[in-house]
Design a protein around this motif. Structure first.
Motif: not given
Length: 594
Positions: A321-328, A408-412, A545-552
């Motif tokens: 769905v998302c492969d970029d930590p900054f975008i996520l 880990i990269d998303v958390a950073q 699409r990313i938001l939908q994935y994260l919450v559903t």
């Protein structure tokens, strides 16, 4: 200033609290070769808009400010507080019957150092014509003075009877309470009486004080005080609109509208506009709650409990769905700020408030008093379980290790944005026992960055490292040159804990029966800081699409996580073997029953 830590400078990709407006977009190691996804509309389908915050109140530049309202501000009545530039959460400045002088710090109150006053004009002084003469006493570091049933220390209101505090809230022809006092008392008065009771008494006192026995004179006097009454009710409805989900509050507001209409047409129109704004906010809240409930219903669907290669291959994972930590991290920040914006300030205090004997009163506006706060805490838990599910789901060890490195990269990136709540949720998910036991998977992961992030959120010394980082983010926000730099999303569970212990660790009433108003100042300081943070509009583009994935997307329960973990890396001892056997049996039985 950024926090100084033993790990400062080790994040080479982006510095602590760096400005990521021009964030480089290198080729991500998680990319699958697909093109970047375009920004899309709000996941909540227009149920509410971040730009149209239902708490659209003046945004303070800092949590507290030293300037008080001047006499001119009392004469000019602003019915739409959204347009008023004055900070309603400026430093508490209770009015004493004497000219104010700058306060000095007193060791008797750890929070008094942030409160300052300036001189007030005679029209703003709080003394009533029947107030008792002041009684003053010198103490170690200041002067304590009593005016009737109100006690001041160095011109700071420290205690008073409940009746005196209510009277202090009531405007008159030549007096209007300081806005910091209005916010503080409206926030914490619910510890002692229901908002409906307070509103009833304030409106009754405001009307009764204008009665002289002469009908014509009464009408003239009420016409003079009506604008100030409207101003008080406007501040109430703008800052605490959820109080008016109680239909008794709405009925009282309607009664006052009719009463004002008999004396002043201008004030009546202002009341009408105020009521329309209030209904609009409550409607937006209702739409938001319905949208969140619908999303939660979708998320309640369970994934396959017993993992197989085929089932895992058919299920989408976060990297697809998302492969970029900054975008996520940006999309997580959207969710955080969206949900923060609907938490009412009173929800923090309502948790401790006395049980309302009429709380079962049924009405159109009846809702749970802390529902949005609870929903936000549930979002934290969901994100933690989502992280753990994403890690435990893949069959291949290499894939699991790649997802761990991705989070880990998303958390950073969340840390650098100032999104501490998502950061802590990710760390919590990665430290859950079903994830931490995957030793073969962790052996493939470079954990240096993760250890730095864990150090930042280390709970030792009452989260001292996190509190240092939060102060750094707050200072950056106060001097921000862009909206992104204003973002501060605190670790929410710790914020609730701080407010809880502030309430529990200090008596609400003194031995003489007075309200401990120093405690109320401190509660207001904590909550007003949160109000500053929640008003920031998220500057990042939305990806539906990313938001939908994260919450559903469905997540594993705790038992399902343990079983998935055992399926990924087998039990290491007899205890784990027995646990796996028991989990398989219970989950299969549960599925057969459903």
């Amino acid at each position: 200033m950024p926090p100084t830590t033993p790990y400062a400078g080790k994040f080479s990709s982006c510095g602590l609290y760096s400005n990521n407006n021009n964030h480089p977009q290198p080729h991500s190691p998680y990319r699958n070769g697909t093109a970047a996804k375009p920004a899309k509309e709000n996941i909540y389908n227009g149920a509410y808009s971040t730009a149209e915050n239902p708490y659209d109140i003046p945004q303070p530049r800092t949590a507290y400010r030293s300037a008080s309202l001047g006499s001119s501000s009392v004469k000019e009545h602003h019915y739409n507080s959204c347009a008023v530039s004055e900070n309603p959460y400026s430093s508490p400045q209770p009015h004493s019957p004497r000219q104010h002088s700058p306060r000095q710090h007193s060791s008797s109150c750890p929070g008094r150092a942030h409160r300052h006053t300036s001189s007030s004009s005679g029209s703003e002084q709080s003394c009533r014509s029947n107030a008792a003469p002041p009684k003053s006493q010198l103490y170690g570091h200041g002067i304590t003075a009593s005016y009737g049933e109100m006690c001041y220390h160095d011109n700071s209101l420290v205690s008073a009877s409940l009746e005196a505090l209510i009277q202090h809230l009531v405007p008159t022809v030549d007096y209007y309470p300081d806005r910091s006092y209005v916010f503080t008392f409206l926030l914490s008065s619910r510890l002692f009486l229901h908002p409906y009771e307070l509103m009833t008494r304030v409106c009754h006192l405001c009307v009764e004080q204008q009665r002289s026995g002469d009908a014509l004179l009464d009408k003239i006097r009420f016409r003079e005080v009506a604008p100030k009454l409207v101003q008080l009710l406007t501040e109430w409805t703008e800052t605490f609109p959820y109080d008016f989900r109680d239909e008794r509050m709405m009925r009282c507001l309607k009664d006052m509208t009719h009463h004002v209409a008999r004396g002043d047409e201008y004030s009546w129109r202002a009341m009408q506009q105020m009521t329309q704004r209030l209904i609009k906010r409550l409607s937006a809240l209702g739409q938001y709650e319905e949208a969140v409930a619908a999303l939660n219903a979708v998320a309640m669907e369970r994934p396959a409990s017993l993992k197989s290669k085929q089932a895992s291959g058919q299920r989408s994972d976060v990297l697809s769905v998302c492969d970029d930590p900054f975008i996520l991290a940006q999309q997580l920040t959207h969710i955080e700020l969206d949900r923060l914006s609907f938490i009412g300030p009173e929800e923090f205090i309502q948790t401790f408030a006395m049980k309302d004997p009429l709380e079962n009163h049924k009405g159109f506006f009846r809702k749970r008093k802390t529902s949005n706060l609870e929903a936000y805490v549930n979002w934290f838990n969901r994100l933690s379980y989502l992280v753990a599910t994403e890690i435990c789901m893949p069959v291949k060890k290499k894939h699991r290790a790649r997802i761990i490195e991705f989070f880990i990269d998303v958390a950073q990136e969340c840390f650098n944005i100032g999104n501490f709540n998502s950061l802590m949720a990710i760390i919590t998910g990665m430290n859950m026992s079903p994830v931490s036991r995957l030793k073969k998977t962790w052996s493939k992961v470079n954990t240096d960055k993760f250890e730095i992030l864990e150090h930042q959120m280390d709970p030792s010394s009452n989260f001292s490292n996190y509190r240092t980082a939060l102060r750094g983010a707050t200072q950056r926000s106060e001097t921000a040159h862009s909206i992104q730099e204003k973002i501060v999303i605190p670790f929410f569970s710790l914020l609730i804990k701080d407010i809880y212990f502030l309430n529990e660790g200090c008596a609400s009433r003194l031995p003489n029966g007075h309200i401990n108003f120093e405690k109320l100042w401190e509660l207001a300081k904590q909550v007003s800081e949160f109000l500053v943070w929640r008003q920031v509009a998220c500057p990042f583009n939305r990806d539906r699409r990313i938001l939908q994935y994260l919450v559903t997307t469905p997540v594993f329960s705790e038992d399902e996580l343990h079983l998935a973990s055992y399926e990924s890396e087998g039990p290491e001892n007899n205890m784990e073997k027995d646990s796996r056997r028991s989990l398989r049996s219970s989950l299969l039985h549960r599925e057969n029953r459903s």
